[in-house]
Motif scaffolding. Structure first.
Motif, PDB file in Angstrom:
ATOM      1  N   LEU A  20       0.737  -1.154   0.168  1.00  0.00           N
ATOM      2  CA  LEU A  20      -0.041   0.084   0.040  1.00  0.00           C
ATOM      3  C   LEU A  20       0.983   1.354   0.109  1.00  0.00           C
ATOM      4  O   LEU A  20       0.447   2.191  -0.813  1.00  0.00           O
ATOM      5  CB  LEU A  20      -0.990  -0.046   1.304  1.00  0.00           C
ATOM      6  CG  LEU A  20      -1.819  -1.396   1.294  1.00  0.00           C
ATOM      7  CD1 LEU A  20      -2.726  -0.957   2.517  1.00  0.00           C
ATOM      8  CD2 LEU A  20      -2.841  -1.033   0.123  1.00  0.00           C
ATOM      9  N   ASN A  21       2.003   1.265   0.818  1.00  0.00           N
ATOM     10  CA  ASN A  21       2.745   2.288   0.917  1.00  0.00           C
ATOM     11  C   ASN A  21       3.618   2.627  -0.494  1.00  0.00           C
ATOM     12  O   ASN A  21       3.753   3.763  -0.870  1.00  0.00           O
ATOM     13  CB  ASN A  21       3.834   2.078   1.831  1.00  0.00           C
ATOM     14  CG  ASN A  21       4.788   3.381   2.206  1.00  0.00           C
ATOM     15  OD1 ASN A  21       4.096   4.393   2.539  1.00  0.00           O
ATOM     16  ND2 ASN A  21       6.058   3.463   1.789  1.00  0.00           N
ATOM     17  N   ALA A  22       3.617   1.718  -1.550  1.00  0.00           N
ATOM     18  CA  ALA A  22       4.325   1.915  -2.738  1.00  0.00           C
ATOM     19  C   ALA A  22       3.170   2.519  -3.749  1.00  0.00           C
ATOM     20  O   ALA A  22       3.727   3.197  -4.683  1.00  0.00           O
ATOM     21  CB  ALA A  22       4.714   0.405  -3.324  1.00  0.00           C
ATOM     22  N   ASP A  28      -6.508   4.092  -4.408  1.00  0.00           N
ATOM     23  CA  ASP A  28      -7.043   2.977  -3.667  1.00  0.00           C
ATOM     24  C   ASP A  28      -6.601   1.632  -4.420  1.00  0.00           C
ATOM     25  O   ASP A  28      -6.741   1.567  -5.583  1.00  0.00           O
ATOM     26  CB  ASP A  28      -8.833   3.000  -3.937  1.00  0.00           C
ATOM     27  CG  ASP A  28      -9.110   4.256  -3.126  1.00  0.00           C
ATOM     28  OD1 ASP A  28      -8.572   4.460  -2.168  1.00  0.00           O
ATOM     29  OD2 ASP A  28     -10.162   5.095  -3.604  1.00  0.00           O
ATOM     30  N   VAL A  29      -6.431   0.756  -3.418  1.00  0.00           N
ATOM     31  CA  VAL A  29      -6.041  -0.581  -4.088  1.00  0.00           C
ATOM     32  C   VAL A  29      -7.465  -1.581  -3.852  1.00  0.00           C
ATOM     33  O   VAL A  29      -8.074  -1.679  -2.775  1.00  0.00           O
ATOM     34  CB  VAL A  29      -5.037  -1.288  -3.203  1.00  0.00           C
ATOM     35  CG1 VAL A  29      -4.453  -2.439  -3.721  1.00  0.00           C
ATOM     36  CG2 VAL A  29      -3.765  -0.238  -3.596  1.00  0.00           C
ATOM     37  N   ASP A  30      -7.676  -2.581  -4.862  1.00  0.00           N
ATOM     38  CA  ASP A  30      -8.599  -3.389  -4.690  1.00  0.00           C
ATOM     39  C   ASP A  30      -8.534  -4.587  -3.936  1.00  0.00           C
ATOM     40  O   ASP A  30      -7.170  -5.010  -3.866  1.00  0.00           O
ATOM     41  CB  ASP A  30      -9.066  -3.795  -6.173  1.00  0.00           C
ATOM     42  CG  ASP A  30     -10.049  -4.862  -6.325  1.00  0.00           C
ATOM     43  OD1 ASP A  30     -11.104  -4.212  -6.017  1.00  0.00           O
ATOM     44  OD2 ASP A  30     -10.026  -5.924  -6.662  1.00  0.00           O
ATOM     45  N   PHE A  31      -9.329  -5.108  -3.132  1.00  0.00           N
ATOM     46  CA  PHE A  31      -9.085  -6.142  -2.111  1.00  0.00           C
ATOM     47  C   PHE A  31      -8.740  -7.338  -2.893  1.00  0.00           C
ATOM     48  O   PHE A  31      -7.725  -8.033  -2.573  1.00  0.00           O
ATOM     49  CB  PHE A  31     -10.436  -6.349  -1.516  1.00  0.00           C
ATOM     50  CG  PHE A  31     -10.230  -7.790  -0.495  1.00  0.00           C
ATOM     51  CD1 PHE A  31      -9.938  -7.309   0.710  1.00  0.00           C
ATOM     52  CD2 PHE A  31     -10.572  -8.958  -1.087  1.00  0.00           C
ATOM     53  CE1 PHE A  31     -10.009  -8.482   1.669  1.00  0.00           C
ATOM     54  CE2 PHE A  31     -10.527 -10.044  -0.338  1.00  0.00           C
ATOM     55  CZ  PHE A  31     -10.085  -9.790   1.253  1.00  0.00           C
ATOM     56  N   VAL A  32      -9.315  -7.551  -4.046  1.00  0.00           N
ATOM     57  CA  VAL A  32      -9.157  -8.917  -4.759  1.00  0.00           C
ATOM     58  C   VAL A  32      -7.402  -8.853  -5.511  1.00  0.00           C
ATOM     59  O   VAL A  32      -6.745  -9.707  -5.337  1.00  0.00           O
ATOM     60  CB  VAL A  32     -10.195  -8.999  -5.981  1.00  0.00           C
ATOM     61  CG1 VAL A  32      -9.533 -10.268  -6.962  1.00  0.00           C
ATOM     62  CG2 VAL A  32     -11.492  -9.582  -5.341  1.00  0.00           C
ATOM     63  N   LYS A  68     -22.149  -6.403  -7.595  1.00  0.00           N
ATOM     64  CA  LYS A  68     -21.077  -7.166  -6.838  1.00  0.00           C
ATOM     65  C   LYS A  68     -20.317  -6.161  -5.921  1.00  0.00           C
ATOM     66  O   LYS A  68     -20.033  -5.074  -6.267  1.00  0.00           O
ATOM     67  CB  LYS A  68     -19.996  -7.636  -7.896  1.00  0.00           C
ATOM     68  CG  LYS A  68     -20.298  -8.778  -8.848  1.00  0.00           C
ATOM     69  CD  LYS A  68     -19.093  -9.382  -9.613  1.00  0.00           C
ATOM     70  CE  LYS A  68     -19.747 -10.200 -10.400  1.00  0.00           C
ATOM     71  NZ  LYS A  68     -18.755 -11.061 -11.216  1.00  0.00           N
ATOM     72  N   PRO A  69     -20.042  -6.617  -4.585  1.00  0.00           N
ATOM     73  CA  PRO A  69     -19.582  -5.880  -3.763  1.00  0.00           C
ATOM     74  C   PRO A  69     -17.981  -5.696  -3.897  1.00  0.00           C
ATOM     75  O   PRO A  69     -17.368  -6.680  -4.526  1.00  0.00           O
ATOM     76  CB  PRO A  69     -19.651  -6.711  -2.388  1.00  0.00           C
ATOM     77  CG  PRO A  69     -19.964  -7.987  -2.940  1.00  0.00           C
ATOM     78  CD  PRO A  69     -20.422  -7.928  -4.140  1.00  0.00           C
ATOM     79  N   ARG A  70     -17.480  -4.342  -3.747  1.00  0.00           N
ATOM     80  CA  ARG A  70     -16.042  -4.387  -4.036  1.00  0.00           C
ATOM     81  C   ARG A  70     -15.615  -3.477  -2.846  1.00  0.00           C
ATOM     82  O   ARG A  70     -16.081  -2.773  -2.454  1.00  0.00           O
ATOM     83  CB  ARG A  70     -15.964  -3.463  -5.165  1.00  0.00           C
ATOM     84  CG  ARG A  70     -16.183  -4.019  -6.381  1.00  0.00           C
ATOM     85  CD  ARG A  70     -15.516  -5.182  -7.013  1.00  0.00           C
ATOM     86  NE  ARG A  70     -14.387  -4.886  -7.390  1.00  0.00           N
ATOM     87  CZ  ARG A  70     -13.970  -5.342  -8.546  1.00  0.00           C
ATOM     88  NH1 ARG A  70     -14.428  -6.154  -9.262  1.00  0.00           N
ATOM     89  NH2 ARG A  70     -12.417  -4.807  -8.983  1.00  0.00           N
ATOM     90  N   THR A  71     -14.384  -4.062  -2.463  1.00  0.00           N
ATOM     91  CA  THR A  71     -13.726  -3.243  -1.387  1.00  0.00           C
ATOM     92  C   THR A  71     -12.222  -2.732  -1.822  1.00  0.00           C
ATOM     93  O   THR A  71     -11.758  -3.265  -2.305  1.00  0.00           O
ATOM     94  CB  THR A  71     -13.382  -4.318  -0.043  1.00  0.00           C
ATOM     95  OG1 THR A  71     -14.512  -4.838   0.226  1.00  0.00           O
ATOM     96  CG2 THR A  71     -12.726  -3.398   1.036  1.00  0.00           C
ATOM     97  N   TYR A  72     -12.096  -1.304  -1.441  1.00  0.00           N
ATOM     98  CA  TYR A  72     -11.192  -0.622  -1.811  1.00  0.00           C
ATOM     99  C   TYR A  72     -10.095   0.127  -0.470  1.00  0.00           C
ATOM    100  O   TYR A  72     -10.956   0.089   0.440  1.00  0.00           O
ATOM    101  CB  TYR A  72     -11.490   0.486  -2.811  1.00  0.00           C
ATOM    102  CG  TYR A  72     -11.782   0.308  -3.926  1.00  0.00           C
ATOM    103  CD1 TYR A  72     -11.262  -0.336  -5.036  1.00  0.00           C
ATOM    104  CD2 TYR A  72     -13.308   0.154  -4.252  1.00  0.00           C
ATOM    105  CE1 TYR A  72     -11.788  -0.724  -6.398  1.00  0.00           C
ATOM    106  CE2 TYR A  72     -13.997  -0.122  -5.244  1.00  0.00           C
ATOM    107  CZ  TYR A  72     -13.084  -0.589  -6.628  1.00  0.00           C
ATOM    108  OH  TYR A  72     -13.660  -0.887  -7.616  1.00  0.00           O
ATOM    109  N   ILE A  73      -9.037  -0.310  -0.633  1.00  0.00           N
ATOM    110  CA  ILE A  73      -8.169   0.122   0.429  1.00  0.00           C
ATOM    111  C   ILE A  73      -7.069   0.907   0.064  1.00  0.00           C
ATOM    112  O   ILE A  73      -6.662   1.309  -0.739  1.00  0.00           O
ATOM    113  CB  ILE A  73      -7.449  -1.265   0.863  1.00  0.00           C
ATOM    114  CG1 ILE A  73      -8.423  -2.301   1.241  1.00  0.00           C
ATOM    115  CG2 ILE A  73      -6.535  -1.249   2.103  1.00  0.00           C
ATOM    116  CD1 ILE A  73      -8.314  -3.489   0.305  1.00  0.00           C
ATOM    117  N   ARG A  74      -6.714   1.780   1.195  1.00  0.00           N
ATOM    118  CA  ARG A  74      -5.694   3.101   1.149  1.00  0.00           C
ATOM    119  C   ARG A  74      -5.180   3.148   2.477  1.00  0.00           C
ATOM    120  O   ARG A  74      -5.686   3.107   3.533  1.00  0.00           O
ATOM    121  CB  ARG A  74      -5.978   4.189   0.143  1.00  0.00           C
ATOM    122  CG  ARG A  74      -6.852   5.028   1.141  1.00  0.00           C
ATOM    123  CD  ARG A  74      -6.919   6.646   0.871  1.00  0.00           C
ATOM    124  NE  ARG A  74      -7.834   6.557  -0.678  1.00  0.00           N
ATOM    125  CZ  ARG A  74      -7.718   7.559  -1.453  1.00  0.00           C
ATOM    126  NH1 ARG A  74      -7.541   8.584  -0.937  1.00  0.00           N
ATOM    127  NH2 ARG A  74      -8.317   7.404  -2.559  1.00  0.00           N
TER     128      ARG A  74
END
Length: 95
Positions: A20-22, A28-32, A68-74
Motif C-alpha cells: 500500500l505504501n508503494a 485505492d487498491v482493490d481487495f481482490v 457485486k460488492p467491492r472493497t478498496y483500501i488505502r
C-alpha cells in the motif's frame, strides 16, 4: 532505540503495508488485487486489514459495481508515517 511497531511487524501486515505504501497517496487498491498479489485467502487478508484499520493505519471503502460488492483500501497518513518509522528502525537494526 524505540521498539518496532508490533502491529506492522507481523509478516503479513508488513507486506500489506509495504504494498500500500508503494502506491500513490490518493490511490485505492482493490481487495481482490491485494489478495492475489500477496497470495492470501480472503479471510486471512480480511482479518489483517481489520487489525490495521483498527489502528487507523488504513481505510476500507466498500462499494458495489453492478451487484457485486467491492472493497478498496488505502493507507492513511498515520499509516504511512508509522510504516516509514518502522522501516527506518529495521534499517538501523540491519545497518
Amino acid at each position: 532505540m524505540p521498539d518496532l511497531n508490533k502491529i506492522i511487524h507481523q509478516p503479513a501486515r508488513l507486506k500489506i503495508m509495504a504494498m500500500l505504501n508503494a502506491m500513490p497517496i490518493d490511490a485505492d487498491v482493490d481487495f481482490v488485487y491485494l489478495r492475489d498479489e500477496l497470495k492470501m485467502t480472503d479471510g486471512n487478508l480480511g482479518s489483517h486489514l481489520t487489525k490495521l484499520e483498527d489502528a487507523n493505519y488504513l481505510k476500507q471503502k466498500k462499494t458495489f459495481v453492478g451487484k457485486k460488492p467491492r472493497t478498496y483500501i488505502r493507507l492513511t497518513s498515520k499509516g504511512r508515517s508509522h510504516f516509514e518509522t518502522h522501516v527506518t528502525l529495521l534499517k538501523e537494526i540491519l545497518g
